[in-house]
Design a protein around this motif. Structure first.
Motif, PDB file in Angstrom:
ATOM      1  N   LYS A 192       2.467   6.530  -6.985  1.00 45.85           N
ATOM      2  CA  LYS A 192       1.434   7.425  -7.514  1.00 45.85           C
ATOM      3  C   LYS A 192       1.805   8.874  -7.203  1.00 45.85           C
ATOM      4  N   ARG A 193       2.157   9.110  -5.926  1.00 48.09           N
ATOM      5  CA  ARG A 193       2.416  10.478  -5.452  1.00 48.09           C
ATOM      6  C   ARG A 193       3.589  11.112  -6.181  1.00 48.09           C
ATOM      7  N   SER A 208      10.538  -2.110  -5.076  1.00 48.64           N
ATOM      8  CA  SER A 208      10.284  -2.709  -3.752  1.00 48.64           C
ATOM      9  C   SER A 208      11.584  -2.955  -3.004  1.00 48.64           C
ATOM     10  N   ASP A 209      12.634  -3.364  -3.719  1.00 51.27           N
ATOM     11  CA  ASP A 209      13.890  -3.630  -3.030  1.00 51.27           C
ATOM     12  C   ASP A 209      14.519  -2.329  -2.517  1.00 51.27           C
ATOM     13  N   LYS A 265      11.902 -11.686  -3.779  1.00 52.62           N
ATOM     14  CA  LYS A 265      11.017 -11.610  -2.612  1.00 52.62           C
ATOM     15  C   LYS A 265      10.194 -10.318  -2.691  1.00 52.62           C
ATOM     16  N   PHE A 266       9.027 -10.407  -3.347  1.00 53.07           N
ATOM     17  CA  PHE A 266       8.148  -9.232  -3.446  1.00 53.07           C
ATOM     18  C   PHE A 266       7.442  -9.041  -2.096  1.00 53.07           C
ATOM     19  N   PRO A 267       7.034  -7.798  -1.767  1.00 49.24           N
ATOM     20  CA  PRO A 267       6.375  -7.593  -0.469  1.00 49.24           C
ATOM     21  C   PRO A 267       5.151  -8.498  -0.292  1.00 49.24           C
ATOM     22  N   PHE A 268       4.456  -8.819  -1.394  1.00 44.45           N
ATOM     23  CA  PHE A 268       3.248  -9.648  -1.262  1.00 44.45           C
ATOM     24  C   PHE A 268       3.560 -11.144  -1.283  1.00 44.45           C
ATOM     25  N   LYS A 327       0.843  -1.199   0.000  1.00 42.58           N
ATOM     26  CA  LYS A 327       0.000   0.000   0.000  1.00 42.58           C
ATOM     27  C   LYS A 327       0.885   1.259   0.000  1.00 42.58           C
ATOM     28  N   ASP A 328       1.922   1.245   0.840  1.00 42.84           N
ATOM     29  CA  ASP A 328       2.819   2.407   0.916  1.00 42.84           C
ATOM     30  C   ASP A 328       3.615   2.565  -0.379  1.00 42.84           C
TER      31      ASP A 328
END
Ligand code: ATP
Length: 519
Positions: free
Chosen positions: A31-32, A400-401, A335-338, A24-25
Protein backbone atom coordinates in the motif's frame (compact mmCIF):
# COMPACT_ATOMS: atom_id res chain seq x y z
CA UNK A 1 32.65 14.65 -3.50
CA UNK A 2 31.98 10.92 -4.05
CA UNK A 3 28.70 9.38 -3.00
CA UNK A 4 29.37 8.71 0.68
CA UNK A 5 27.96 5.64 2.35
CA UNK A 6 25.20 7.31 4.35
CA UNK A 7 25.76 6.68 8.03
CA UNK A 8 22.78 4.41 8.46
CA UNK A 9 23.54 2.46 5.28
CA UNK A 10 26.27 0.32 6.77
CA UNK A 11 27.02 -2.95 5.04
CA UNK A 12 25.57 -5.90 6.95
CA UNK A 13 28.03 -8.13 8.81
CA UNK A 14 26.31 -11.21 7.47
CA UNK A 15 23.56 -12.12 5.02
CA UNK A 16 20.11 -11.21 6.44
CA UNK A 17 18.70 -14.14 8.32
CA UNK A 18 15.48 -15.63 7.13
CA UNK A 19 12.83 -14.08 9.37
CA UNK A 20 9.13 -14.86 9.57
CA UNK A 21 7.15 -12.79 7.08
CA UNK A 22 3.96 -11.16 8.21
CA UNK A 23 1.14 -10.58 5.74
CA UNK A 24 0.32 -7.40 7.66
CA UNK A 25 3.79 -5.99 6.92
CA UNK A 26 3.69 -7.13 3.29
CA UNK A 27 0.28 -5.58 2.61
CA UNK A 28 1.36 -2.38 4.38
CA UNK A 29 4.45 -2.13 2.14
CA UNK A 30 2.34 -2.82 -0.97
CA UNK A 31 0.00 0.00 0.00
CA UNK A 32 2.71 2.44 1.12
CA UNK A 33 4.83 2.00 -2.00
CA UNK A 34 2.06 1.78 -4.58
CA UNK A 35 1.92 -1.91 -5.52
CA UNK A 36 -1.66 -2.79 -4.60
CA UNK A 37 -4.67 -0.81 -3.37
CA UNK A 38 -8.18 -1.93 -2.36
CA UNK A 39 -10.51 -1.30 -5.34
CA UNK A 40 -12.70 1.81 -4.97
CA UNK A 41 -10.98 2.53 -1.68
CA UNK A 42 -12.41 6.02 -1.31
CA UNK A 43 -15.87 4.39 -1.13
CA UNK A 44 -14.77 1.86 1.47
CA UNK A 45 -13.53 -0.77 -1.03
CA UNK A 46 -15.33 -3.84 -2.34
CA UNK A 47 -14.55 -7.24 -0.87
CA UNK A 48 -12.55 -9.40 -3.29
CA UNK A 49 -11.49 -6.63 -5.70
CA UNK A 50 -8.08 -4.99 -5.90
CA UNK A 51 -6.33 -2.35 -7.98
CA UNK A 52 -2.69 -2.48 -9.00
CA UNK A 53 -0.78 0.76 -8.48
CA UNK A 54 2.15 2.18 -10.47
CA UNK A 55 4.68 -0.43 -9.28
CA UNK A 56 2.18 -3.29 -9.03
CA UNK A 57 1.19 -2.96 -12.67
CA UNK A 58 4.87 -2.98 -13.75
CA UNK A 59 5.54 -6.12 -11.71
CA UNK A 60 2.39 -7.82 -13.03
CA UNK A 61 3.24 -6.89 -16.61
CA UNK A 62 6.79 -8.26 -16.16
CA UNK A 63 5.44 -11.61 -14.97
CA UNK A 64 2.81 -11.62 -17.74
CA UNK A 65 5.39 -10.81 -20.43
CA UNK A 66 7.85 -13.35 -19.08
CA UNK A 67 5.18 -16.09 -19.21
CA UNK A 68 4.23 -15.08 -22.75
CA UNK A 69 7.88 -15.14 -23.81
CA UNK A 70 8.54 -18.54 -22.24
CA UNK A 71 5.31 -20.05 -23.57
CA UNK A 72 4.55 -18.35 -26.90
CA UNK A 73 7.53 -16.43 -28.31
CA UNK A 74 10.31 -18.80 -27.25
CA UNK A 75 8.51 -21.93 -26.06
CA UNK A 76 10.54 -24.70 -24.45
CA UNK A 77 12.43 -27.53 -26.12
CA UNK A 78 10.28 -30.68 -26.00
CA UNK A 79 11.32 -34.18 -24.89
CA UNK A 80 12.44 -34.99 -28.48
CA UNK A 81 14.91 -32.08 -28.51
CA UNK A 82 12.78 -29.92 -30.84
CA UNK A 83 11.14 -26.60 -29.86
CA UNK A 84 7.43 -27.04 -29.18
CA UNK A 85 4.83 -24.92 -30.97
CA UNK A 86 2.46 -22.65 -29.06
CA UNK A 87 0.35 -19.79 -30.42
CA UNK A 88 -1.61 -17.15 -28.53
CA UNK A 89 -5.19 -15.90 -28.55
CA UNK A 90 -7.07 -13.15 -26.74
CA UNK A 91 -10.72 -14.15 -26.55
CA UNK A 92 -13.76 -12.20 -25.35
CA UNK A 93 -14.59 -12.22 -21.65
CA UNK A 94 -18.28 -12.68 -22.48
CA UNK A 95 -19.09 -15.60 -24.78
CA UNK A 96 -22.30 -17.28 -25.87
CA UNK A 97 -23.76 -18.63 -22.60
CA UNK A 98 -24.16 -22.06 -24.22
CA UNK A 99 -20.36 -22.36 -24.04
CA UNK A 100 -20.57 -22.37 -20.23
CA UNK A 101 -23.35 -24.93 -20.26
CA UNK A 102 -21.17 -27.19 -22.42
CA UNK A 103 -18.08 -26.69 -20.24
CA UNK A 104 -20.04 -27.70 -17.15
CA UNK A 105 -19.66 -24.34 -15.40
CA UNK A 106 -23.35 -23.39 -15.41
CA UNK A 107 -24.37 -26.74 -13.93
CA UNK A 108 -21.50 -27.52 -11.66
CA UNK A 109 -19.08 -24.67 -10.94
CA UNK A 110 -19.95 -24.28 -7.31
CA UNK A 111 -18.62 -24.29 -3.79
CA UNK A 112 -20.44 -25.72 -0.75
CA UNK A 113 -21.59 -22.91 1.53
CA UNK A 114 -23.22 -22.42 4.86
CA UNK A 115 -25.25 -19.43 5.96
CA UNK A 116 -25.41 -18.06 9.48
CA UNK A 117 -29.02 -17.41 10.48
CA UNK A 118 -27.93 -14.94 13.19
CA UNK A 119 -25.52 -12.68 11.30
CA UNK A 120 -26.64 -13.45 7.71
CA UNK A 121 -22.98 -14.03 6.83
CA UNK A 122 -22.07 -16.76 4.35
CA UNK A 123 -19.00 -19.02 4.57
CA UNK A 124 -17.23 -21.68 2.48
CA UNK A 125 -18.22 -24.92 4.24
CA UNK A 126 -14.92 -26.57 3.37
CA UNK A 127 -12.96 -23.70 4.93
CA UNK A 128 -14.74 -23.63 8.31
CA UNK A 129 -12.69 -25.15 11.12
CA UNK A 130 -14.55 -26.51 14.15
CA UNK A 131 -12.71 -26.63 17.46
CA UNK A 132 -13.99 -29.49 19.60
CA UNK A 133 -13.06 -29.33 23.30
CA UNK A 134 -11.15 -32.44 24.30
CA UNK A 135 -12.82 -32.38 27.76
CA UNK A 136 -16.21 -33.23 26.21
CA UNK A 137 -17.66 -29.72 26.67
CA UNK A 138 -20.58 -29.48 24.20
CA UNK A 139 -19.78 -25.90 23.15
CA UNK A 140 -17.94 -26.29 19.87
CA UNK A 141 -16.34 -23.23 18.30
CA UNK A 142 -16.15 -22.49 14.56
CA UNK A 143 -13.73 -20.20 12.71
CA UNK A 144 -14.11 -19.09 9.09
CA UNK A 145 -10.68 -20.45 8.15
CA UNK A 146 -7.66 -22.29 9.48
CA UNK A 147 -5.50 -19.20 10.02
CA UNK A 148 -3.74 -19.89 13.39
CA UNK A 149 -4.09 -16.22 14.39
CA UNK A 150 -7.88 -16.26 13.80
CA UNK A 151 -8.20 -19.51 15.76
CA UNK A 152 -6.21 -18.17 18.68
CA UNK A 153 -8.21 -14.91 18.81
CA UNK A 154 -11.52 -16.76 18.73
CA UNK A 155 -10.48 -19.13 21.52
CA UNK A 156 -9.33 -16.17 23.60
CA UNK A 157 -12.74 -14.58 23.13
CA UNK A 158 -15.13 -17.50 23.65
CA UNK A 159 -12.95 -20.44 24.74
CA UNK A 160 -13.64 -20.12 28.48
CA UNK A 161 -9.95 -19.85 29.36
CA UNK A 162 -8.93 -22.87 27.29
CA UNK A 163 -5.97 -22.83 24.89
CA UNK A 164 -5.52 -24.21 21.35
CA UNK A 165 -4.06 -27.43 22.76
CA UNK A 166 -7.36 -28.16 24.56
CA UNK A 167 -9.22 -28.53 21.24
CA UNK A 168 -9.34 -31.06 18.46
CA UNK A 169 -9.65 -29.35 15.04
CA UNK A 170 -11.98 -30.70 12.36
CA UNK A 171 -13.37 -29.27 9.13
CA UNK A 172 -17.10 -28.57 9.20
CA UNK A 173 -17.49 -30.81 6.16
CA UNK A 174 -16.15 -33.76 8.21
CA UNK A 175 -18.98 -33.43 10.74
CA UNK A 176 -22.50 -34.73 10.65
CA UNK A 177 -25.14 -31.97 10.32
CA UNK A 178 -26.74 -33.34 13.51
CA UNK A 179 -23.74 -31.86 15.37
CA UNK A 180 -24.33 -28.34 14.00
CA UNK A 181 -26.59 -27.46 16.98
CA UNK A 182 -23.51 -27.49 19.24
CA UNK A 183 -21.47 -25.14 17.06
CA UNK A 184 -20.90 -21.47 17.83
CA UNK A 185 -20.59 -19.85 14.36
CA UNK A 186 -17.48 -17.83 13.41
CA UNK A 187 -19.14 -14.49 14.22
CA UNK A 188 -22.03 -15.38 16.53
CA UNK A 189 -22.87 -15.27 20.21
CA UNK A 190 -25.34 -18.21 20.21
CA UNK A 191 -24.76 -21.80 19.13
CA UNK A 192 -26.75 -23.54 16.38
CA UNK A 193 -26.95 -20.72 13.83
CA UNK A 194 -25.18 -22.45 10.90
CA UNK A 195 -27.27 -23.97 8.11
CA UNK A 196 -26.40 -27.16 6.25
CA UNK A 197 -24.07 -26.65 3.25
CA UNK A 198 -25.69 -25.70 -0.07
CA UNK A 199 -24.01 -25.35 -3.44
CA UNK A 200 -23.40 -21.79 -4.61
CA UNK A 201 -22.59 -21.10 -8.25
CA UNK A 202 -19.49 -18.96 -8.66
CA UNK A 203 -20.37 -17.52 -12.08
CA UNK A 204 -20.92 -13.76 -12.32
CA UNK A 205 -24.05 -13.11 -14.36
CA UNK A 206 -24.66 -10.13 -16.57
CA UNK A 207 -27.06 -9.08 -19.32
CA UNK A 208 -26.24 -8.39 -22.93
CA UNK A 209 -28.08 -5.55 -24.69
CA UNK A 210 -31.04 -3.54 -23.49
CA UNK A 211 -33.52 -6.40 -23.06
CA UNK A 212 -34.07 -7.66 -19.53
CA UNK A 213 -35.29 -11.05 -20.76
CA UNK A 214 -33.79 -14.34 -19.62
CA UNK A 215 -32.24 -15.01 -23.04
CA UNK A 216 -30.11 -11.86 -22.59
CA UNK A 217 -28.36 -13.54 -19.66
CA UNK A 218 -24.62 -14.06 -20.08
CA UNK A 219 -21.63 -14.73 -17.84
CA UNK A 220 -18.26 -13.18 -17.14
CA UNK A 221 -15.75 -15.95 -17.86
CA UNK A 222 -14.62 -17.86 -14.75
CA UNK A 223 -11.48 -19.07 -16.56
CA UNK A 224 -9.57 -18.16 -19.70
CA UNK A 225 -9.33 -21.81 -20.82
CA UNK A 226 -12.72 -22.06 -22.52
CA UNK A 227 -11.94 -19.14 -24.87
CA UNK A 228 -9.10 -21.33 -26.14
CA UNK A 229 -11.29 -24.39 -26.77
CA UNK A 230 -13.85 -22.20 -28.55
CA UNK A 231 -11.11 -21.13 -30.96
CA UNK A 232 -9.54 -24.57 -31.47
CA UNK A 233 -11.01 -24.97 -34.97
CA UNK A 234 -10.14 -21.40 -35.99
CA UNK A 235 -6.54 -21.88 -34.95
CA UNK A 236 -6.19 -25.28 -36.65
CA UNK A 237 -7.68 -23.81 -39.85
CA UNK A 238 -5.53 -20.68 -39.92
CA UNK A 239 -2.29 -21.00 -37.95
CA UNK A 240 -0.49 -23.89 -39.71
CA UNK A 241 -0.16 -25.76 -36.42
CA UNK A 242 0.21 -29.50 -36.27
CA UNK A 243 -0.27 -31.92 -33.42
CA UNK A 244 1.03 -31.66 -30.75
CA UNK A 245 0.72 -27.90 -30.19
CA UNK A 246 -0.48 -25.40 -27.64
CA UNK A 247 -2.77 -22.37 -27.52
CA UNK A 248 -2.10 -19.83 -24.78
CA UNK A 249 -4.08 -16.99 -23.30
CA UNK A 250 -3.62 -14.43 -20.53
CA UNK A 251 -6.51 -12.42 -19.18
CA UNK A 252 -9.09 -11.58 -16.56
CA UNK A 253 -11.31 -14.18 -14.96
CA UNK A 254 -14.16 -13.64 -12.54
CA UNK A 255 -15.45 -15.90 -9.77
CA UNK A 256 -18.00 -14.89 -7.20
CA UNK A 257 -15.90 -16.48 -4.46
CA UNK A 258 -17.85 -17.02 -1.25
CA UNK A 259 -15.04 -15.86 0.98
CA UNK A 260 -12.39 -13.89 -0.87
CA UNK A 261 -9.42 -13.82 1.46
CA UNK A 262 -5.70 -13.73 2.01
CA UNK A 263 -5.27 -10.42 0.19
CA UNK A 264 -5.06 -10.98 -3.60
CA UNK A 265 -4.64 -14.77 -3.22
CA UNK A 266 -8.37 -15.42 -3.56
CA UNK A 267 -10.18 -12.52 -5.17
CA UNK A 268 -13.33 -12.21 -7.24
CA UNK A 269 -11.62 -10.62 -10.23
CA UNK A 270 -8.16 -11.92 -11.06
CA UNK A 271 -5.92 -12.79 -13.99
CA UNK A 272 -4.89 -16.17 -15.33
CA UNK A 273 -2.16 -17.42 -17.65
CA UNK A 274 -3.38 -20.64 -19.23
CA UNK A 275 -2.16 -22.89 -22.00
CA UNK A 276 -4.02 -25.82 -23.53
CA UNK A 277 -1.60 -28.39 -24.94
CA UNK A 278 -3.34 -30.55 -27.57
CA UNK A 279 -1.93 -34.01 -28.26
CA UNK A 280 -2.87 -37.55 -29.18
CA UNK A 281 -4.18 -39.59 -26.25
CA UNK A 282 -1.21 -42.01 -26.49
CA UNK A 283 1.19 -39.15 -25.77
CA UNK A 284 -0.76 -37.50 -22.96
CA UNK A 285 1.28 -39.00 -20.11
CA UNK A 286 4.59 -37.96 -21.68
CA UNK A 287 3.41 -34.37 -22.09
CA UNK A 288 1.79 -34.26 -18.65
CA UNK A 289 5.17 -35.08 -17.05
CA UNK A 290 6.94 -32.66 -19.37
CA UNK A 291 4.69 -29.75 -18.46
CA UNK A 292 4.88 -30.41 -14.71
CA UNK A 293 8.68 -30.11 -14.80
CA UNK A 294 8.69 -27.20 -17.23
CA UNK A 295 6.21 -25.19 -15.22
CA UNK A 296 8.03 -25.66 -11.92
CA UNK A 297 11.23 -24.59 -13.70
CA UNK A 298 9.44 -21.43 -14.90
CA UNK A 299 8.63 -20.31 -11.36
CA UNK A 300 12.22 -20.94 -10.28
CA UNK A 301 13.42 -18.85 -13.24
CA UNK A 302 11.15 -16.03 -12.08
CA UNK A 303 13.19 -16.00 -8.90
CA UNK A 304 11.03 -18.04 -6.49
CA UNK A 305 13.18 -20.07 -4.13
CA UNK A 306 13.35 -23.85 -4.42
CA UNK A 307 12.29 -24.27 -0.78
CA UNK A 308 9.21 -22.08 -1.39
CA UNK A 309 7.83 -24.44 -4.05
CA UNK A 310 6.43 -27.92 -4.00
CA UNK A 311 4.59 -30.21 -6.41
CA UNK A 312 1.43 -31.85 -5.05
CA UNK A 313 -0.64 -34.42 -6.94
CA UNK A 314 -4.38 -34.15 -6.27
CA UNK A 315 -6.09 -36.93 -4.34
CA UNK A 316 -8.68 -38.88 -6.34
CA UNK A 317 -11.59 -37.17 -4.50
CA UNK A 318 -10.24 -33.68 -5.31
CA UNK A 319 -10.17 -34.20 -9.07
CA UNK A 320 -12.41 -32.09 -11.31
CA UNK A 321 -14.97 -33.88 -13.48
CA UNK A 322 -12.72 -33.54 -16.55
CA UNK A 323 -9.57 -34.87 -14.86
CA UNK A 324 -11.11 -38.09 -13.56
CA UNK A 325 -10.48 -40.11 -16.74
CA UNK A 326 -6.93 -38.99 -17.32
CA UNK A 327 -3.61 -38.83 -15.53
CA UNK A 328 -4.97 -36.48 -12.87
CA UNK A 329 -3.95 -33.03 -11.72
CA UNK A 330 -0.80 -31.79 -10.06
CA UNK A 331 -0.46 -28.42 -8.37
CA UNK A 332 2.64 -26.28 -8.20
CA UNK A 333 2.28 -24.91 -4.69
CA UNK A 334 3.99 -21.97 -3.04
CA UNK A 335 4.70 -21.35 0.63
CA UNK A 336 2.63 -18.19 1.19
CA UNK A 337 3.11 -16.41 4.55
CA UNK A 338 -0.45 -17.41 5.53
CA UNK A 339 0.08 -21.09 4.62
CA UNK A 340 3.60 -21.38 6.09
CA UNK A 341 4.80 -24.03 6.96
CA UNK A 342 2.27 -25.43 4.46
CA UNK A 343 1.76 -24.48 0.82
CA UNK A 344 -1.05 -23.03 -1.32
CA UNK A 345 -1.88 -23.52 -5.01
CA UNK A 346 -0.07 -21.27 -7.47
CA UNK A 347 -0.71 -23.24 -10.65
CA UNK A 348 -2.61 -26.40 -11.56
CA UNK A 349 -1.44 -28.78 -14.30
CA UNK A 350 -4.33 -31.00 -15.36
CA UNK A 351 -4.83 -33.75 -17.86
CA UNK A 352 -8.29 -32.66 -19.02
CA UNK A 353 -8.65 -35.73 -21.28
CA UNK A 354 -10.68 -34.70 -24.36
CA UNK A 355 -13.58 -33.56 -22.20
CA UNK A 356 -13.87 -29.92 -23.28
CA UNK A 357 -13.63 -30.33 -27.05
CA UNK A 358 -16.02 -33.30 -26.91
CA UNK A 359 -18.52 -31.23 -24.95
CA UNK A 360 -18.25 -28.27 -27.34
CA UNK A 361 -18.58 -30.55 -30.36
CA UNK A 362 -21.74 -32.06 -28.90
CA UNK A 363 -23.34 -28.75 -27.86
CA UNK A 364 -22.31 -26.67 -30.89
CA UNK A 365 -22.86 -29.48 -33.44
CA UNK A 366 -19.57 -28.41 -35.08
CA UNK A 367 -16.91 -31.02 -35.84
CA UNK A 368 -13.90 -30.41 -33.62
CA UNK A 369 -11.90 -33.46 -34.65
CA UNK A 370 -8.32 -33.23 -35.87
CA UNK A 371 -7.27 -35.01 -39.05
CA UNK A 372 -3.72 -36.18 -38.39
CA UNK A 373 -1.64 -36.67 -41.56
CA UNK A 374 1.23 -38.02 -39.45
CA UNK A 375 -1.00 -40.83 -38.14
CA UNK A 376 -2.36 -42.11 -41.45
CA UNK A 377 -5.09 -39.47 -41.44
CA UNK A 378 -6.50 -40.71 -38.14
CA UNK A 379 -9.37 -38.48 -37.00
CA UNK A 380 -9.54 -37.82 -33.29
CA UNK A 381 -10.47 -35.30 -30.64
CA UNK A 382 -7.15 -34.45 -29.04
CA UNK A 383 -6.39 -34.82 -25.35
CA UNK A 384 -5.34 -31.76 -23.42
CA UNK A 385 -2.72 -31.01 -20.81
CA UNK A 386 -3.45 -27.68 -19.19
CA UNK A 387 -0.96 -25.65 -17.15
CA UNK A 388 -3.22 -23.00 -15.54
CA UNK A 389 -1.48 -20.36 -13.47
CA UNK A 390 -2.72 -17.32 -11.59
CA UNK A 391 -1.06 -14.09 -12.72
CA UNK A 392 -2.28 -12.03 -9.78
CA UNK A 393 -1.60 -14.92 -7.38
CA UNK A 394 1.87 -15.15 -8.97
CA UNK A 395 2.45 -11.46 -8.16
CA UNK A 396 1.66 -12.21 -4.52
CA UNK A 397 4.10 -15.14 -4.56
CA UNK A 398 6.83 -12.94 -6.08
CA UNK A 399 6.32 -10.18 -3.52
CA UNK A 400 6.15 -12.54 -0.52
CA UNK A 401 9.19 -14.50 -1.62
CA UNK A 402 11.19 -11.33 -2.30
CA UNK A 403 10.21 -9.71 1.01
CA UNK A 404 13.39 -9.85 3.12
CA UNK A 405 13.58 -8.48 6.64
CA UNK A 406 16.97 -6.89 7.29
CA UNK A 407 17.38 -4.94 10.51
CA UNK A 408 20.81 -3.77 9.30
CA UNK A 409 19.40 -1.29 6.82
CA UNK A 410 17.34 1.88 7.31
CA UNK A 411 14.26 0.55 5.54
CA UNK A 412 14.39 -2.63 7.69
CA UNK A 413 13.34 -4.56 4.62
CA UNK A 414 14.10 -4.99 0.95
CA UNK A 415 12.44 -6.80 -1.94
CA UNK A 416 14.84 -9.30 -3.44
CA UNK A 417 13.39 -9.38 -6.98
CA UNK A 418 15.37 -10.79 -9.87
CA UNK A 419 16.43 -7.80 -12.02
CA UNK A 420 14.27 -8.98 -14.95
CA UNK A 421 11.16 -9.17 -12.74
CA UNK A 422 11.78 -6.01 -10.65
CA UNK A 423 9.36 -3.16 -11.49
CA UNK A 424 12.28 -0.71 -11.73
CA UNK A 425 15.63 -1.97 -12.96
CA UNK A 426 17.73 0.95 -11.71
CA UNK A 427 17.42 4.34 -10.06
CA UNK A 428 19.49 7.34 -11.09
CA UNK A 429 20.18 9.55 -8.12
CA UNK A 430 22.01 12.88 -8.29
CA UNK A 431 23.74 13.12 -4.92
CA UNK A 432 22.40 16.62 -4.40
CA UNK A 433 19.74 18.59 -6.20
CA UNK A 434 22.59 20.96 -7.12
CA UNK A 435 22.49 22.02 -10.71
CA UNK A 436 25.70 20.20 -11.76
CA UNK A 437 24.49 16.80 -10.66
CA UNK A 438 20.98 16.98 -12.06
CA UNK A 439 21.73 17.50 -15.78
CA UNK A 440 24.22 14.60 -15.79
CA UNK A 441 21.70 12.39 -14.00
CA UNK A 442 19.03 13.41 -16.49
CA UNK A 443 21.33 12.52 -19.41
CA UNK A 444 21.95 9.07 -17.94
CA UNK A 445 18.25 8.61 -17.24
CA UNK A 446 17.33 9.53 -20.84
CA UNK A 447 19.89 7.05 -22.16
CA UNK A 448 18.93 4.11 -19.91
CA UNK A 449 15.16 4.54 -20.16
CA UNK A 450 15.32 3.69 -23.86
CA UNK A 451 16.19 0.12 -22.83
CA UNK A 452 15.05 -0.30 -19.24
CA UNK A 453 12.39 0.87 -16.85
CA UNK A 454 14.44 3.21 -14.65
CA UNK A 455 13.69 5.90 -12.10
CA UNK A 456 15.14 9.40 -11.84
CA UNK A 457 14.83 10.49 -8.21
CA UNK A 458 16.26 13.91 -7.46
CA UNK A 459 15.18 15.17 -4.06
CA UNK A 460 15.67 13.97 -0.43
CA UNK A 461 18.81 12.79 1.31
CA UNK A 462 20.55 9.89 -0.39
CA UNK A 463 19.94 7.44 2.49
CA UNK A 464 16.19 7.93 2.24
CA UNK A 465 16.28 7.50 -1.52
CA UNK A 466 18.28 4.24 -1.20
CA UNK A 467 15.77 3.05 1.41
CA UNK A 468 12.87 3.72 -0.96
CA UNK A 469 14.56 1.80 -3.77
CA UNK A 470 15.28 -1.11 -1.39
CA UNK A 471 11.61 -1.26 -0.45
CA UNK A 472 10.47 -1.39 -4.07
CA UNK A 473 13.15 -3.92 -5.00
CA UNK A 474 15.28 -1.88 -7.43
CA UNK A 475 18.47 -3.91 -7.93
CA UNK A 476 20.83 -1.00 -8.73
CA UNK A 477 21.20 2.68 -7.85
CA UNK A 478 23.52 4.91 -9.91
CA UNK A 479 24.68 7.96 -7.99
CA UNK A 480 26.00 11.08 -9.71
CA UNK A 481 28.35 13.23 -7.59
CA UNK A 482 31.20 15.75 -7.92
CA UNK A 483 33.60 13.09 -9.20
CA UNK A 484 31.21 12.45 -12.03
CA UNK A 485 31.75 16.02 -13.16
CA UNK A 486 35.54 15.53 -12.91
CA UNK A 487 36.08 12.05 -14.31
CA UNK A 488 32.69 10.89 -15.62
CA UNK A 489 32.43 8.02 -13.16
CA UNK A 490 29.36 7.08 -11.12
CA UNK A 491 28.70 4.95 -8.06
CA UNK A 492 26.71 1.73 -8.43
CA UNK A 493 25.00 0.58 -5.24
CA UNK A 494 23.88 -3.05 -5.21
CA UNK A 495 20.55 -3.62 -3.45
CA UNK A 496 21.19 -6.92 -1.64
CA UNK A 497 24.76 -6.43 -0.47
CA UNK A 498 24.54 -2.60 -0.24
CA UNK A 499 28.09 -2.69 -1.64
CA UNK A 500 29.18 0.22 -3.79
CA UNK A 501 31.55 0.31 -6.74
CA UNK A 502 32.66 2.94 -9.19
CA UNK A 503 32.14 2.57 -12.94
CA UNK A 504 32.40 4.89 -15.93
CA UNK A 505 29.15 6.66 -16.68
CA UNK A 506 29.30 5.68 -20.34
CA UNK A 507 29.49 2.03 -19.26
CA UNK A 508 26.22 2.16 -17.32
CA UNK A 509 24.20 0.75 -20.20
CA UNK A 510 26.53 -2.20 -20.76
CA UNK A 511 26.59 -2.75 -16.98
CA UNK A 512 22.79 -3.03 -17.12
CA UNK A 513 22.90 -5.30 -20.18
CA UNK A 514 25.28 -7.67 -18.37
CA UNK A 515 23.22 -7.60 -15.18
CA UNK A 516 19.99 -8.31 -17.02
CA UNK A 517 21.40 -11.06 -19.24
CA UNK A 518 20.07 -14.34 -17.99
CA UNK A 519 18.36 -12.55 -15.15
P1 ATP B 1 -8.43 -22.77 -5.84
O1 ATP B 1 -8.39 -24.25 -5.47
O2 ATP B 1 -7.37 -21.94 -5.14
O3 ATP B 1 -9.79 -22.17 -5.78
P2 ATP B 1 -8.68 -23.61 -8.55
O4 ATP B 1 -8.09 -24.99 -8.47
O5 ATP B 1 -10.14 -23.43 -8.60
O6 ATP B 1 -8.04 -22.70 -7.37
P3 ATP B 1 -8.03 -23.20 -11.29
O7 ATP B 1 -9.42 -23.19 -11.75
O8 ATP B 1 -7.17 -24.38 -11.56
O9 ATP B 1 -7.99 -22.84 -9.74
O10 ATP B 1 -7.34 -21.87 -11.83
C1 ATP B 1 -5.97 -21.80 -12.17
C2 ATP B 1 -5.24 -20.78 -11.33
O11 ATP B 1 -5.97 -19.54 -11.27
C3 ATP B 1 -5.04 -21.17 -9.86
O12 ATP B 1 -3.94 -22.03 -9.70
C4 ATP B 1 -4.83 -19.83 -9.20
O13 ATP B 1 -3.48 -19.43 -9.33
C5 ATP B 1 -5.69 -18.90 -10.03
N1 ATP B 1 -6.95 -18.62 -9.31
C6 ATP B 1 -8.05 -19.40 -9.25
N2 ATP B 1 -9.01 -18.82 -8.51
C7 ATP B 1 -8.49 -17.63 -8.09
C8 ATP B 1 -9.00 -16.56 -7.30
N3 ATP B 1 -10.22 -16.57 -6.80
N4 ATP B 1 -8.20 -15.49 -7.07
C9 ATP B 1 -6.95 -15.44 -7.59
N5 ATP B 1 -6.42 -16.42 -8.35
C10 ATP B 1 -7.17 -17.50 -8.60
Amino acid sequence: MTAPMPKQDKAPQSQPKSQPKSMKDITALCKRRGFIFPASEIYGGLNGFWDFGPLGVELKNNLRDYWWRKMVTTPPIGPDGQPVQIVGVDSAIIQNPQAWVASGHVGGFSDPMVDCRETKLRYRADHIVVLIPKDGDENWIATADDDPETIEKRIKKVGKGKSVANFEQKLLTELDPSDYAKILGPDTKEVGSLTEPKDFNLMFETRVGALATSDAKAYLRPETAQGIFLNFKNVVDTARVKMPFGIAQIGKAFRNEVTPRNYIYRSREFEQMEMEWFCHEDEAKKWFDFWINTRKEFWLECGLKEESLTIRPHDQDELSHYAKNGHGTVDVEFKFPFTDPGFGELEGIAHRSNFDLTQHQEHSKQKLEYLDPERNNEKYIPHVIEPAAGLTRGVLALISDAYTVDPDRPSGVFLDFKPSIAPKKAAILPLTAKEDHVPLATDLYLELREQYNVDLDIKQNIGKRYARQDEIGTPFCFTIDNDTIEDKTITVRHRNSMKQERIKMDEALSFMDDAMRGN
